[in-house]
Design a protein around this motif. Structure first.
Motif, PDB file in Angstrom:
ATOM      1  N   ASP A   1       1.245  -1.283  -0.041  1.00  0.00           N
ATOM      2  CA  ASP A   1      -0.051   0.070  -0.011  1.00  0.00           C
ATOM      3  C   ASP A   1       0.705   1.074   0.395  1.00  0.00           C
ATOM      4  OD1 ASP A   1       0.927   0.036   2.635  1.00  0.00           O
ATOM      5  OD2 ASP A   1      -1.101   0.103   4.118  1.00  0.00           O
ATOM      6  N   GLY A   2       2.393   0.847   0.163  1.00  0.00           N
ATOM      7  CA  GLY A   2       2.725   2.698  -0.343  1.00  0.00           C
ATOM      8  C   GLY A   2       3.332   2.727   0.692  1.00  0.00           C
ATOM      9  N   SER A   3       3.309   1.962   2.721  1.00  0.00           N
ATOM     10  CA  SER A   3       3.282   2.503   3.568  1.00  0.00           C
ATOM     11  C   SER A   3       4.520   2.520   3.534  1.00  0.00           C
ATOM     12  CB  SER A   3       2.599   1.746   4.461  1.00  0.00           C
ATOM     13  OG  SER A   3       3.165   0.572   4.805  1.00  0.00           O
ATOM     14  N   PHE A   4       5.620   2.245   2.584  1.00  0.00           N
ATOM     15  CA  PHE A   4       7.607   1.530   3.517  1.00  0.00           C
ATOM     16  C   PHE A   4       7.936   2.514   3.349  1.00  0.00           C
ATOM     17  CE2 PHE A   4       9.524  -0.393  -0.739  1.00  0.00           C
ATOM     18  CZ  PHE A   4       8.215   0.648  -1.423  1.00  0.00           C
ATOM     19  N   ILE A   5       7.739   3.578   2.617  1.00  0.00           N
ATOM     20  CA  ILE A   5       7.985   4.812   2.890  1.00  0.00           C
ATOM     21  C   ILE A   5       8.541   5.896   4.096  1.00  0.00           C
ATOM     22  CG2 ILE A   5       7.944   5.589   0.752  1.00  0.00           C
ATOM     23  CD1 ILE A   5       5.809   7.668   1.366  1.00  0.00           C
ATOM     24  N   GLU A   6       7.427   5.133   5.506  1.00  0.00           N
ATOM     25  CA  GLU A   6       7.515   6.045   7.030  1.00  0.00           C
ATOM     26  C   GLU A   6       8.637   5.611   7.182  1.00  0.00           C
ATOM     27  OE1 GLU A   6       5.039   7.892   7.716  1.00  0.00           O
ATOM     28  OE2 GLU A   6       3.067   7.511   6.072  1.00  0.00           O
ATOM     29  N   TYR A   7       9.308   4.479   6.798  1.00  0.00           N
ATOM     30  CA  TYR A   7      10.291   4.175   7.717  1.00  0.00           C
ATOM     31  C   TYR A   7      11.495   4.658   7.867  1.00  0.00           C
ATOM     32  CZ  TYR A   7       7.125  -0.482   7.671  1.00  0.00           C
ATOM     33  OH  TYR A   7       5.677  -1.146   7.667  1.00  0.00           O
ATOM     34  N   LYS A   8      11.960   5.272   6.717  1.00  0.00           N
ATOM     35  CA  LYS A   8      13.483   5.995   7.321  1.00  0.00           C
ATOM     36  C   LYS A   8      14.284   5.067   7.842  1.00  0.00           C
ATOM     37  CE  LYS A   8      10.480  10.169   6.896  1.00  0.00           C
ATOM     38  NZ  LYS A   8       9.413   9.505   6.886  1.00  0.00           N
ATOM     39  N   PRO A   9      14.314   4.056   6.817  1.00  0.00           N
ATOM     40  CA  PRO A   9      16.262   3.296   8.196  1.00  0.00           C
ATOM     41  C   PRO A   9      16.855   3.469   7.631  1.00  0.00           C
ATOM     42  CG  PRO A   9      14.879   1.842   5.528  1.00  0.00           C
ATOM     43  CD  PRO A   9      14.236   3.401   5.992  1.00  0.00           C
ATOM     44  N   LEU A  10      17.838   2.691   8.304  1.00  0.00           N
ATOM     45  CA  LEU A  10      19.481   2.516   8.772  1.00  0.00           C
ATOM     46  C   LEU A  10      20.035   2.417   7.069  1.00  0.00           C
ATOM     47  CD1 LEU A  10      22.436   3.547   9.832  1.00  0.00           C
ATOM     48  CD2 LEU A  10      22.203   1.305  10.663  1.00  0.00           C
ATOM     49  N   SER A  11      19.722   1.405   6.951  1.00  0.00           N
ATOM     50  CA  SER A  11      19.677   0.047   5.903  1.00  0.00           C
ATOM     51  C   SER A  11      18.512  -0.264   5.085  1.00  0.00           C
ATOM     52  CB  SER A  11      21.020  -0.574   6.043  1.00  0.00           C
ATOM     53  OG  SER A  11      21.570   0.002   7.132  1.00  0.00           O
ATOM     54  N   ALA A  12      18.573  -0.992   4.039  1.00  0.00           N
ATOM     55  CA  ALA A  12      17.781  -1.457   3.497  1.00  0.00           C
ATOM     56  C   ALA A  12      18.312  -2.919   2.633  1.00  0.00           C
ATOM     57  CB  ALA A  12      16.637  -0.043   3.283  1.00  0.00           C
ATOM     58  N   ILE A  13      17.087  -3.622   2.460  1.00  0.00           N
ATOM     59  CA  ILE A  13      17.753  -4.749   0.822  1.00  0.00           C
ATOM     60  C   ILE A  13      16.466  -4.427  -0.024  1.00  0.00           C
ATOM     61  CG2 ILE A  13      17.883  -7.437   1.137  1.00  0.00           C
ATOM     62  CD1 ILE A  13      18.419  -7.808   4.258  1.00  0.00           C
ATOM     63  N   VAL A  14      16.476  -4.578  -0.675  1.00  0.00           N
ATOM     64  CA  VAL A  14      15.017  -4.929  -1.894  1.00  0.00           C
ATOM     65  C   VAL A  14      15.682  -6.296  -2.253  1.00  0.00           C
ATOM     66  CG1 VAL A  14      14.646  -4.101  -3.638  1.00  0.00           C
ATOM     67  CG2 VAL A  14      14.481  -2.652  -2.015  1.00  0.00           C
TER      68      VAL A  14
ATOM     69  N   PRO B   1       3.210  -1.025 -13.687  1.00  0.00           N
ATOM     70  CA  PRO B   1       4.804  -1.468 -12.804  1.00  0.00           C
ATOM     71  C   PRO B   1       5.135  -0.254 -12.947  1.00  0.00           C
ATOM     72  CG  PRO B   1       4.030  -2.926 -15.392  1.00  0.00           C
ATOM     73  CD  PRO B   1       2.655  -1.948 -14.888  1.00  0.00           C
ATOM     74  N   GLN B   2       5.388   0.412 -13.572  1.00  0.00           N
ATOM     75  CA  GLN B   2       6.086   1.986 -13.225  1.00  0.00           C
ATOM     76  C   GLN B   2       5.839   2.177 -12.478  1.00  0.00           C
ATOM     77  OE1 GLN B   2       8.105   2.974 -15.139  1.00  0.00           O
ATOM     78  NE2 GLN B   2       8.825   4.599 -13.337  1.00  0.00           N
ATOM     79  N   GLU B   3       4.205   2.243 -11.595  1.00  0.00           N
ATOM     80  CA  GLU B   3       4.215   2.787 -10.611  1.00  0.00           C
ATOM     81  C   GLU B   3       5.049   2.240  -9.402  1.00  0.00           C
ATOM     82  OE1 GLU B   3       0.061   2.775  -9.664  1.00  0.00           O
ATOM     83  OE2 GLU B   3      -0.343   3.595 -11.462  1.00  0.00           O
ATOM     84  N   VAL B   4       5.247   0.912  -9.329  1.00  0.00           N
ATOM     85  CA  VAL B   4       5.972   0.157  -8.630  1.00  0.00           C
ATOM     86  C   VAL B   4       7.257  -0.038  -8.650  1.00  0.00           C
ATOM     87  CG1 VAL B   4       6.540  -2.769  -7.361  1.00  0.00           C
ATOM     88  CG2 VAL B   4       4.748  -2.026  -8.818  1.00  0.00           C
ATOM     89  N   THR B   5       8.197   0.454  -9.545  1.00  0.00           N
ATOM     90  CA  THR B   5       9.033   1.175 -10.034  1.00  0.00           C
ATOM     91  C   THR B   5       9.336   2.691  -9.001  1.00  0.00           C
ATOM     92  OG1 THR B   5       9.685   0.418 -11.734  1.00  0.00           O
ATOM     93  CG2 THR B   5      11.430   1.455 -11.177  1.00  0.00           C
ATOM     94  N   THR B   6       8.827   3.290  -9.107  1.00  0.00           N
ATOM     95  CA  THR B   6       8.639   4.724  -8.556  1.00  0.00           C
ATOM     96  C   THR B   6       8.968   4.641  -6.981  1.00  0.00           C
ATOM     97  OG1 THR B   6       7.462   5.297 -10.750  1.00  0.00           O
ATOM     98  CG2 THR B   6       7.401   7.004  -8.551  1.00  0.00           C
ATOM     99  N   ALA B   7       7.511   3.617  -6.275  1.00  0.00           N
ATOM    100  CA  ALA B   7       7.265   3.138  -5.077  1.00  0.00           C
ATOM    101  C   ALA B   7       8.350   3.077  -4.466  1.00  0.00           C
ATOM    102  CB  ALA B   7       6.261   2.220  -4.792  1.00  0.00           C
TER     103      ALA B   7
END
Length: 457
Positions: free
Chosen positions: A166-179, A193-199
């Protein structure tokens, strides 16, 4: 949310997998916790045992005295508890906003990606525990080893599964991340698909400047994200030439795998896993890359990964009856299903792979009809249940029957009891049965086990 010590927090929909985990951490932080949920479950009784007050109905009076209200995305704005909180101007947080507050003051690591988030978060937690750390974690599934999906640890790390649905993962502001990977899913929220890439690009932009992004060099979407210019360090992993953390000499076995681990061109050890599938070799590589980037010792990381037994509902062996193995798996996107059925084929050996599949969401079924048919046909036989709505309204004309019609081995049987009966009659010793999907199809595993027991008794 350490600042909330002594406060009262009310959770609307406290029984959900993400919400119950946050409630557990809040209780550890000395916060008074109440919540409401219409479903009864073992999760709720566990929270009550930890000191939470749980109401079985949604009612305005449940919220009286709360300092903060946290709600899950499944809750509608007309919910009486939401209405009360809005009227009284009580601060209202989403699950993601609340989790972000819980992570303040820790070395937070967010694990994101279209597939593999839960397993990778679970693996990373176990690997860090093996390094002598007591990490906090908040994970979507249930970790098999600890039985809990969230924990407030005494260590410096906080591992959080970051859900893009739901796009909410931009709230976390982590030190580090894995994608782990980036691909089109959650079509109810991301229309293209472009919306996913942007997210995911927006998510990466929230990583701390001093931190790092660990990305998969073998996945096109993840690689594109990782090779853009960023103000933080990027670390790549995979089989690809030139990956910072490279795996080769991969050997896939029916119930595990092994690989040689190369870090910046130097062999540092051997990875040995007790969970099957090529995808898990890559998930483990992400954890090693993150662990080494954090300065943790390779031998402890590898020992932790070797002890990992899987996250709940990820290729989880539920029962063995007369040589017939019953596996439960949460796979609900065509790519995940394809990977799961490849692992099942190795696991079955000379036996057949028999599947009961329950599609999850009308929107996803509509978007991937052909892909579902193709990936499911990797099994020898598939019984299709009707679509699990997951809070969506039905889309007229969209049914699991459409997938069955496109398949060679697909049979549409929406009645749970008849579907289980069919499986009980069909299975022979040596076969592997998989209950597959993100809905409630897993409830059939014990029924099938009992039926097989009676049939062969």
């Amino acid at each position: 949310m350490h600042s909330q010590h002594g406060k009262k927090i009310h959770f609307i929909g406290i029984g959900g997998s993400g919400m119950s985990g946050l409630a557990r951490i809040a209780l550890s932080d000395g916060i008074t916790v109440s919540g409401s949920d219409s479903k009864d479950s073992t999760v709720l009784s566990a929270l009550v045992a930890l000191g939470a007050t749980v109401y079985s109905q949604h009612a305005a009076e449940n919220v009286v005295g709360a300092d903060v209200v946290i709600y899950s995305t499944a809750i509608s704005s007309t919910n009486p508890e939401m209405s009360y909180a809005v009227e009284r101007s009580i601060p209202i947080l989403t699950r993601a906003q609340a989790l972000a507050q819980l992570m303040v003051g820790t070395k937070s690591i967010a694990v994101a990606g279209t597939h593999g988030k839960t397993t990778t978060s679970s693996m990373l937690t176990v690997a860090l525990q093996a390094c002598g750390s007591d990490p906090s974690f908040a994970i979507g599934g249930t970790l098999m080893a600890s039985g809990a999906n969230a924990h407030r640890g005494t260590g410096q790390y906080f591992v959080a599964e970051a859900d893009e649905s739901d796009g909410s993962f931009i709230e976390y502001k982590p030190l580090s991340a894995i994608v782990t990977n980036i691909e089109h899913d959650h079509v109810d929220f991301f229309h293209t698909p472009q919306e996913v890439t942007t997210a995911f690009a927006n998510f990466a932009a929230t990583i701390s400047p001093g931190g790092f992004l660990v990305y998969c060099a073998d996945d096109e979407g993840s690689r594109k994200l990782g090779t853009q210019s960023h103000p933080f360090t990027t670390v790549s992993y995979g089989e690809a030439e030139g990956a910072d953390l490279r795996l080769d000499q991969i050997s896939l076995l029916p119930m595990g795998s092994s690989a040689r681990v190369i870090w910046h061109g130097r062999t540092v050890g051997t990875l040995e896993l007790q969970v099957p599938g090529h995808h898990n070799v890559l998930n483990a590589a992400a954890c090693i890359a993150m662990g080494l980037s954090l300065g943790e010792p390779i031998h402890q990381l590898l020992a932790g990964l070797h002890s990992f037994r899987g996250a709940g509902r990820r290729f989880e062996l539920k029962a063995t009856e007369h040589g017939i193995r019953i596996i439960d798996d949460y796979g609900h996107h065509p790519t995940e299903i394809s990977v799961t059925l490849d692992a099942a084929r190795r696991y079955a050996g000379d036996g057949r792979v028999l599947v009961i599949f329950q599609p999850h969401r009308y929107s996803r079924t509509q978007a991937f009809l052909n892909e579902f048919a193709t990936s499911l046909d990797k099994a020898d036989d598939v019984t299709l249940l009707e679509i699990y709505a997951a809070s969506e309204k039905p889309i007229p004309g969209i049914s699991a029957e459409l997938i069955a019609e496109k398949m060679q081995h697909g049979h549409f049987i929406p009645n749970f009891a008849l579907a289980a009966e069919r499986m009980i009659e069909l299975a022979k010793p040596g076969d592997v049965i998989i209950t597959l999907g993100a809905g409630d199809v897993n409830s059939l595993a014990p029924i099938i086990a009992e039926g097989l027991n009676k049939r062969f008794a």
